[in-house]
Write a protein that holds these residues in place. Structure first.
Motif, PDB file in Angstrom:
ATOM      1  N   MET A   4       0.841  -1.202   0.000  1.00 52.76           N
ATOM      2  CA  MET A   4       0.000   0.000   0.000  1.00 52.76           C
ATOM      3  C   MET A   4       0.872   1.246   0.000  1.00 52.76           C
ATOM      4  N   ASN A   5       0.288   2.350  -0.452  1.00 54.51           N
ATOM      5  CA  ASN A   5       1.043   3.603  -0.488  1.00 54.51           C
ATOM      6  C   ASN A   5       1.339   4.117   0.917  1.00 54.51           C
ATOM      7  N   GLN A   6       2.312   4.996   0.970  1.00 55.08           N
ATOM      8  CA  GLN A   6       2.619   5.635   2.252  1.00 55.08           C
ATOM      9  C   GLN A   6       1.423   6.433   2.733  1.00 55.08           C
ATOM     10  N   TYR A   7       1.213   6.447   4.013  1.00 56.58           N
ATOM     11  CA  TYR A   7       0.136   7.277   4.562  1.00 56.58           C
ATOM     12  C   TYR A   7       0.688   8.009   5.779  1.00 56.58           C
ATOM     13  N   ASP A   8       0.015   9.109   6.162  1.00 58.66           N
ATOM     14  CA  ASP A   8       0.525   9.921   7.274  1.00 58.66           C
ATOM     15  C   ASP A   8      -0.251   9.722   8.562  1.00 58.66           C
ATOM     16  N   THR A   9      -1.545   9.435   8.433  1.00 56.22           N
ATOM     17  CA  THR A   9      -2.377   9.330   9.639  1.00 56.22           C
ATOM     18  C   THR A   9      -3.284   8.107   9.529  1.00 56.22           C
ATOM     19  N   ILE A  10      -3.906   7.774  10.654  1.00 55.08           N
ATOM     20  CA  ILE A  10      -4.858   6.648  10.677  1.00 55.08           C
ATOM     21  C   ILE A  10      -6.222   7.217  11.037  1.00 55.08           C
ATOM     22  N   LEU A  11      -7.244   6.733  10.351  1.00 56.87           N
ATOM     23  CA  LEU A  11      -8.611   7.156  10.643  1.00 56.87           C
ATOM     24  C   LEU A  11      -9.420   5.918  11.008  1.00 56.87           C
ATOM     25  N   ILE A  12      -9.962   5.900  12.221  1.00 53.80           N
ATOM     26  CA  ILE A  12     -10.791   4.772  12.653  1.00 53.80           C
ATOM     27  C   ILE A  12     -12.249   5.219  12.623  1.00 53.80           C
ATOM     28  N   ILE A  13     -13.057   4.463  11.908  1.00 52.39           N
ATOM     29  CA  ILE A  13     -14.472   4.835  11.794  1.00 52.39           C
ATOM     30  C   ILE A  13     -15.297   4.048  12.800  1.00 52.39           C
ATOM     31  N   GLY A  14     -16.079   4.774  13.600  1.00 51.34           N
ATOM     32  CA  GLY A  14     -16.947   4.127  14.580  1.00 51.34           C
ATOM     33  C   GLY A  14     -16.822   4.810  15.939  1.00 51.34           C
ATOM     34  N   SER A  15     -17.605   4.343  16.890  1.00 54.07           N
ATOM     35  CA  SER A  15     -17.629   5.028  18.185  1.00 54.07           C
ATOM     36  C   SER A  15     -17.752   4.074  19.364  1.00 54.07           C
ATOM     37  N   GLY A  16     -17.506   2.784  19.125  1.00 51.92           N
ATOM     38  CA  GLY A  16     -17.727   1.807  20.196  1.00 51.92           C
ATOM     39  C   GLY A  16     -16.460   1.422  20.943  1.00 51.92           C
ATOM     40  N   GLY A  17     -16.634   0.438  21.836  1.00 54.53           N
ATOM     41  CA  GLY A  17     -15.501  -0.101  22.572  1.00 54.53           C
ATOM     42  C   GLY A  17     -14.522  -0.787  21.623  1.00 54.53           C
ATOM     43  N   ARG A  18     -15.071  -1.387  20.589  1.00 53.55           N
ATOM     44  CA  ARG A  18     -14.207  -2.026  19.575  1.00 53.55           C
ATOM     45  C   ARG A  18     -13.252  -0.992  18.978  1.00 53.55           C
ATOM     46  N   GLU A  19     -13.793   0.156  18.588  1.00 55.40           N
ATOM     47  CA  GLU A  19     -12.961   1.168  17.935  1.00 55.40           C
ATOM     48  C   GLU A  19     -11.956   1.753  18.928  1.00 55.40           C
ATOM     49  N   HIS A  20     -12.380   1.953  20.188  1.00 58.60           N
ATOM     50  CA  HIS A  20     -11.446   2.468  21.189  1.00 58.60           C
ATOM     51  C   HIS A  20     -10.279   1.493  21.354  1.00 58.60           C
ATOM     52  N   SER A  21     -10.590   0.187  21.395  1.00 57.92           N
ATOM     53  CA  SER A  21      -9.505  -0.785  21.611  1.00 57.92           C
ATOM     54  C   SER A  21      -8.600  -0.890  20.383  1.00 57.92           C
ATOM     55  N   ILE A  22      -9.173  -0.737  19.194  1.00 53.83           N
ATOM     56  CA  ILE A  22      -8.322  -0.755  17.984  1.00 53.83           C
ATOM     57  C   ILE A  22      -7.352   0.431  18.043  1.00 53.83           C
ATOM     58  N   GLY A  23      -7.882   1.599  18.393  1.00 50.43           N
ATOM     59  CA  GLY A  23      -7.037   2.786  18.490  1.00 50.43           C
ATOM     60  C   GLY A  23      -5.969   2.634  19.552  1.00 50.43           C
ATOM     61  N   TRP A  24      -6.363   2.089  20.690  1.00 49.78           N
ATOM     62  CA  TRP A  24      -5.434   1.874  21.814  1.00 49.78           C
ATOM     63  C   TRP A  24      -4.272   0.975  21.368  1.00 49.78           C
ATOM     64  N   LYS A  25      -4.607  -0.090  20.647  1.00 54.11           N
ATOM     65  CA  LYS A  25      -3.559  -1.018  20.197  1.00 54.11           C
ATOM     66  C   LYS A  25      -2.667  -0.347  19.149  1.00 54.11           C
ATOM     67  N   LEU A  26      -3.289   0.365  18.210  1.00 53.78           N
ATOM     68  CA  LEU A  26      -2.481   0.991  17.150  1.00 53.78           C
ATOM     69  C   LEU A  26      -1.553   2.058  17.721  1.00 53.78           C
ATOM     70  N   ALA A  83     -10.187  11.751   4.763  1.00 49.85           N
ATOM     71  CA  ALA A  83      -9.077  10.809   4.545  1.00 49.85           C
ATOM     72  C   ALA A  83      -8.133  11.343   3.466  1.00 49.85           C
ATOM     73  N   LYS A  84      -8.710  11.995   2.474  1.00 49.01           N
ATOM     74  CA  LYS A  84      -7.891  12.563   1.401  1.00 49.01           C
ATOM     75  C   LYS A  84      -7.027  13.697   1.951  1.00 49.01           C
ATOM     76  N   GLU A  85      -7.662  14.588   2.700  1.00 48.74           N
ATOM     77  CA  GLU A  85      -6.944  15.767   3.200  1.00 48.74           C
ATOM     78  C   GLU A  85      -5.855  15.387   4.204  1.00 48.74           C
ATOM     79  N   ASN A  86      -6.052  14.271   4.917  1.00 52.62           N
ATOM     80  CA  ASN A  86      -5.097  13.895   5.975  1.00 52.62           C
ATOM     81  C   ASN A  86      -4.227  12.714   5.589  1.00 52.62           C
ATOM     82  N   ASN A  87      -4.317  12.315   4.328  1.00 48.50           N
ATOM     83  CA  ASN A  87      -3.558  11.171   3.814  1.00 48.50           C
ATOM     84  C   ASN A  87      -3.632   9.993   4.800  1.00 48.50           C
ATOM     85  N   SER A  88      -4.858   9.554   5.039  1.00 54.44           N
ATOM     86  CA  SER A  88      -5.102   8.547   6.087  1.00 54.44           C
ATOM     87  C   SER A  88      -5.181   7.127   5.533  1.00 54.44           C
ATOM     88  N   PHE A  89      -4.813   6.209   6.400  1.00 52.33           N
ATOM     89  CA  PHE A  89      -5.147   4.794   6.224  1.00 52.33           C
ATOM     90  C   PHE A  89      -6.390   4.593   7.090  1.00 52.33           C
TER      91      PHE A  89
END
Ligand code: AMP
Ligand code: GLY
Length: 434
Positions: free
Chosen positions: A1-23, A58-64
């Motif tokens: 995959m191409n280089q990216y600068d930031t990560i964008l997690i979509i959602g608002s649950g405990g699942r998303e919080h834990s994904i962010g915490w791990k990343l 995602a475009k403006e922030n070059n996100s994965f």
């Protein structure tokens, strides 16, 4: 995959919080959440179903981008991002039908010879009623489309099956999703969640887990999104895991590829291990991580999660080393607003979040937000998922319950099950005595 600068997690649950915490353990890159919750930082005010605005961000922030919930997947967020050459983790709209249409999933499983409960499809109430009246066995009545866990009625008599059909065809609640219903034979056994990473060519299983779907202890009461989980589960022995790979996961990947559907993302099979035969049956497919399974799985993951997500994007899962898991057990207890999955109140200030918890206890947020005074208040049905790691399942359970006892809101308005992981402990004891 191409280089990216930031990560964008979509959602608002405990699942998303834990994904962010791990990343955040895996990378120094900035992690955004859309829309996130009271426990996540760098929240952006975009609804998780507003595909156009998410794409713009995602475009403006070059996100994965990593998609948490099923709805944006079923709306085609991955197709839209790919058209815009933006890296996004999750299956296409067409692949997401494995979750968004239970009829599609059942017909697919029938075609591929994947073990699942026998079923019939109906589009009118009379035919469904006649079917139930002529059926000797108990049934499960299911709506075809996404219904946030509310579209499944597990019936223990003809009367309750007829009531479920009446409810689906008469209640306004199901107006938009009752075009087709499924009536399945009810299977009896123990359930587990088997979640894999799939890059379209190879499959890498994650650690196994068990959810607790009913609202009340001992699996009583209506179904919820999930009231707690633990990982790993002794139910999935090595032998059963091999069976699931050979009889379910590999044929699923092949069947999708045969139909020209590329699957990239998490594939989650809700499995019932039938009592007596010990055979795994698929109850449902999901095309995302489970919530609250994700919280208990990721808290045990030692390897970089991000590296596996990237390898999935690059179709290089086959060249990755085995995932390293902490040699510990995890237990996640969901604290919910009293009344969930029915009506409940929100806006209650949560106390005790800054208590002294044991090491390796994590409080992932779900239905929470910050009020104008910076306090964390309740904002949904499932509010927190309290997760702990320990060297035994029993200790992990005790640690999580000890943390839960320190958190309160409203006038005794928090609700949680008191038996999360008890089944797992029981399975272990019975395995030892065999
Ligand atoms: P589903 O969304 O299809 O996984 O169904 C939700 C829950 O209903 C499952 O986790 C099971 O507890 C139960 N369930 C679904 N299908 C069946 C079945 N055929 N037999 C017994 N229980 C089922
Ligand atoms: N915990 C069940 C699910 O995520 O569907």
């Amino acid at each position: 995959m191409n280089q990216y600068d930031t990560i964008l997690i979509i959602g608002s649950g405990g699942r998303e919080h834990s994904i962010g915490w791990k990343l955040l353990h895996d990378t120094k890159k900035k992690v955004f959440f859309a829309p996130g919750n009271g426990g996540t930082d760098n929240n952006i005010e975009i609804d998780s179903n507003d595909l156009t605005k998410l794409c713009q961000f995602a475009k403006e922030n070059n996100s994965f981008t990593i998609v948490g919930p099923e709805k944006p997947l079923s709306l085609g967020i991955v197709d839209l991002f790919e058209k815009n050459q933006l890296p996004i983790f999750g299956p296409s709209k067409s692949a997401s039908r494995l979750e968004s249409s239970k009829v599609f999933a059942k017909l697919f499983m029938r075609d591929m010879g994947i073990q699942t409960a026998s079923f019939s499809i109906f589009s009118d109430a009379d035919a469904a009623i006649n079917h139930v009246k002529s059926s000797a066995k108990n049934v499960v009545v299911k709506l075809d489309g996404l219904a946030a866990g509310k579209g499944v009625f597990v019936c223990d008599s003809e009367k309750s099956a007829l009531q479920a059909i009446q409810k689906i065809f008469n209640d306004n609640e199901f107006r938009n999703s009752r075009n087709k219903i499924l009536i399945e034979e009810r299977i009896y056994g123990d359930e587990a969640s088997f979640i894999v990473l799939c890059d379209g060519k190879s499959i890498v299983p994650l650690a196994t887990s068990q959810d607790h779907k009913s609202i009340f202890d001992q699996d009583n009461g209506p179904n919820t999104g999930g009231m707690g989980s633990y990982c790993p589960t002794p139910l999935i022995t090595e032998k059963i895991s091999t069976k699931i790979m050979e009889k379910i996961m590999n044929p699923t990947l092949k069947g999708l590829n045969d139909r020209g559907i590329k699957f990239r993302g998490f594939l989650y099979a809700g499995i019932m291990i039938e009592r007596g035969s010990n055979e795994p049956y698929v109850l449902e497919f999901n095309v995302r991580m489970g919530d609250p399974e994700c919280q208990s799985i990721l808290s045990r993951m030692d390897s970089s999660f991000l590296e596996y997500l990237e390898a999935t994007m690059d179709e290089k899962l086959d060249s990755m080393p085995p995932i390293r898991w902490k040699d510990r057990h995890s237990v996640c207890i969901v604290m919910a607003s009293r009344g969930y999955p029915g009506k409940y109140q929100t806006g209650k200030v949560i106390h005790g979040l800054n208590s002294k918890f044991d090491v390796d206890t994590y409080v992932f947020h779900a239905g929470t937000k910050k009020n104008s005074m910076g306090e964390i208040i309740t904002n949904g049905g499932r509010v927190l998922s309290v997760t702990s790691l320990a060297d035994t399942l029993e200790r992990a359970k005790n640690k999580s319950y000890s943390a839960v006892s320190k958190i309160h809101w409203g006038d005794n308005e928090e609700y949680f099950r008191r038996d999360i992981a008890s089944k797992g402990i029981k399975y272990m004891k019975s395995a030892l005595s065999e």
